[in-house]
Design an enzyme around this catalytic site. Structure first.
Site, short mmCIF file in Angstrom:
data_model
loop_
_atom_site.label_atom_id
_atom_site.label_comp_id
_atom_site.label_asym_id
_atom_site.label_seq_id
_atom_site.Cartn_x
_atom_site.Cartn_y
_atom_site.Cartn_z
N ASP A 11 52.69 14.10 28.62
CA ASP A 11 52.78 14.77 29.92
C ASP A 11 53.22 16.22 29.67
O ASP A 11 52.39 17.09 29.47
CB ASP A 11 53.79 13.95 30.76
CG ASP A 11 53.99 14.48 32.15
OD1 ASP A 11 53.10 15.13 32.68
OD2 ASP A 11 55.07 14.23 32.73
N ARG B 156 54.65 -2.20 34.56
CA ARG B 156 54.18 -2.16 33.17
C ARG B 156 53.17 -3.27 32.90
O ARG B 156 52.34 -3.16 32.01
CB ARG B 156 55.36 -2.34 32.20
CG ARG B 156 56.34 -1.18 32.19
CD ARG B 156 57.26 -1.31 30.98
NE ARG B 156 58.47 -0.50 31.10
CZ ARG B 156 58.57 0.78 30.74
NH1 ARG B 156 57.51 1.42 30.30
NH2 ARG B 156 59.70 1.42 30.86
P1 IMP Z 1 56.67 14.03 28.22
O1 IMP Z 1 57.85 14.21 27.31
O2 IMP Z 1 56.85 14.82 29.50
O3 IMP Z 1 55.35 14.35 27.56
O4 IMP Z 1 56.67 12.55 28.72
C1 IMP Z 1 56.34 11.51 27.93
C2 IMP Z 1 56.88 10.22 28.49
O5 IMP Z 1 57.06 10.26 29.90
C3 IMP Z 1 55.86 9.14 28.28
O6 IMP Z 1 56.07 8.51 27.05
C4 IMP Z 1 56.07 8.23 29.45
O7 IMP Z 1 57.06 7.27 29.15
C5 IMP Z 1 56.58 9.11 30.56
N1 IMP Z 1 55.49 9.52 31.49
C6 IMP Z 1 54.89 10.71 31.58
N2 IMP Z 1 53.94 10.72 32.55
C7 IMP Z 1 53.97 9.48 33.08
C8 IMP Z 1 53.19 8.85 34.12
O8 IMP Z 1 52.28 9.40 34.75
N3 IMP Z 1 53.50 7.55 34.35
C9 IMP Z 1 54.47 6.86 33.69
N4 IMP Z 1 55.21 7.43 32.71
C10 IMP Z 1 54.95 8.71 32.41
#
Ligand code: IMP
Length: 176
Positions: free
Chosen positions: A102, A164
């Site tokens: 994300d 999940r």
């Molecule tokens: P990042 O550090 O912002 O890239 O987020 C990564 C983590 O956030 C992922 O491993 C997910 O656990 C959670 N995450 C990010 N986007 C989503 C989403 O749309 N749905 C559910 N979990 C998300």
């Protein structure tokens, strides 16, 4: 109690399994006759991971790396390790399996954490990527699906710990 959300199917079981078979075939080419440590990033990638490793024909051992950074639908930007790898990865080929990238902060953190342990190689794979949400540069070797910047659940991904167990990826329709 589970939130009464309405979930719209977004990526079907069939689409997921076809894509995972493709990625598995590519990784088999890369790692055939090699020993590979496949790292499952908990909790979100457990379903993707278990389907993916069954599609890779190589000598695989399994490791689990627990991290958390989310509160509800927003990333806190701070990565907390909840479970570390059980064995050193020095001199080994490592496949890092993440559910979704994300902001990119978690994947960057994980890549640095593993690279600092001197593996022979590090290959990254994420089932989903939200290119419009990236806050830090994050190069990935393999991506299943690039999706728009909306919150998704299912197939390992949660909202507040729930959803999940959905066998497909869905978009949440009615956040308050
Ligand atoms: P990042 O550090 O912002 O890239 O987020 C990564 C983590 O956030 C992922 O491993 C997910 O656990 C959670 N995450 C990010 N986007 C989503 C989403 O749309 N749905 C559910 N979990 C998300």
């Amino acid at each position: 109690m589970q939130q009464p959300l309405s979930i719209k199917p977004y990526i079907t079981e069939d689409q997921l399994q076809k894509k995972i078979a493709e990625i598995g075939a590519t990784l088999t080419e890369k790692f055939r006759n090699k020993q590979l440590i496949a790292v499952c990033v908990l909790k979100g990638s457990f379903m993707f991971y278990s389907d993916l490793i069954r599609q890779i024909d190589a000598d695989i051992t399994c490791e689990f790396f627990g991290v958390s950074s989310y509160h509800g639908t927003t990333s806190s930007g701070e990565v907390k390790v909840t479970l570390d790898l059980s064995k050193p990865v020095e001199g080994k080929h490592v496949l890092l399996v993440e559910d979704i990238v994300d902001t990119g902060i978690t994947m960057n953190y994980l890549k640095n954490a593993i690279l600092s342990r001197m593996p022979a190689s590090l290959t990254t794979v994420a089932l989903l990527e939200k290119p419009d949400a990236l806050k830090v540069p994050c190069e990935l070797d393999h991506v299943g699906f690039k999706i728009s910047n909306e919150f998704v659940v299912g197939y390992g991904l949660d909202y507040e710990g729930y959803y999940r167990n959905l066998p497909y990826i869905g978009q949440v329709q009615n956040f308050q």
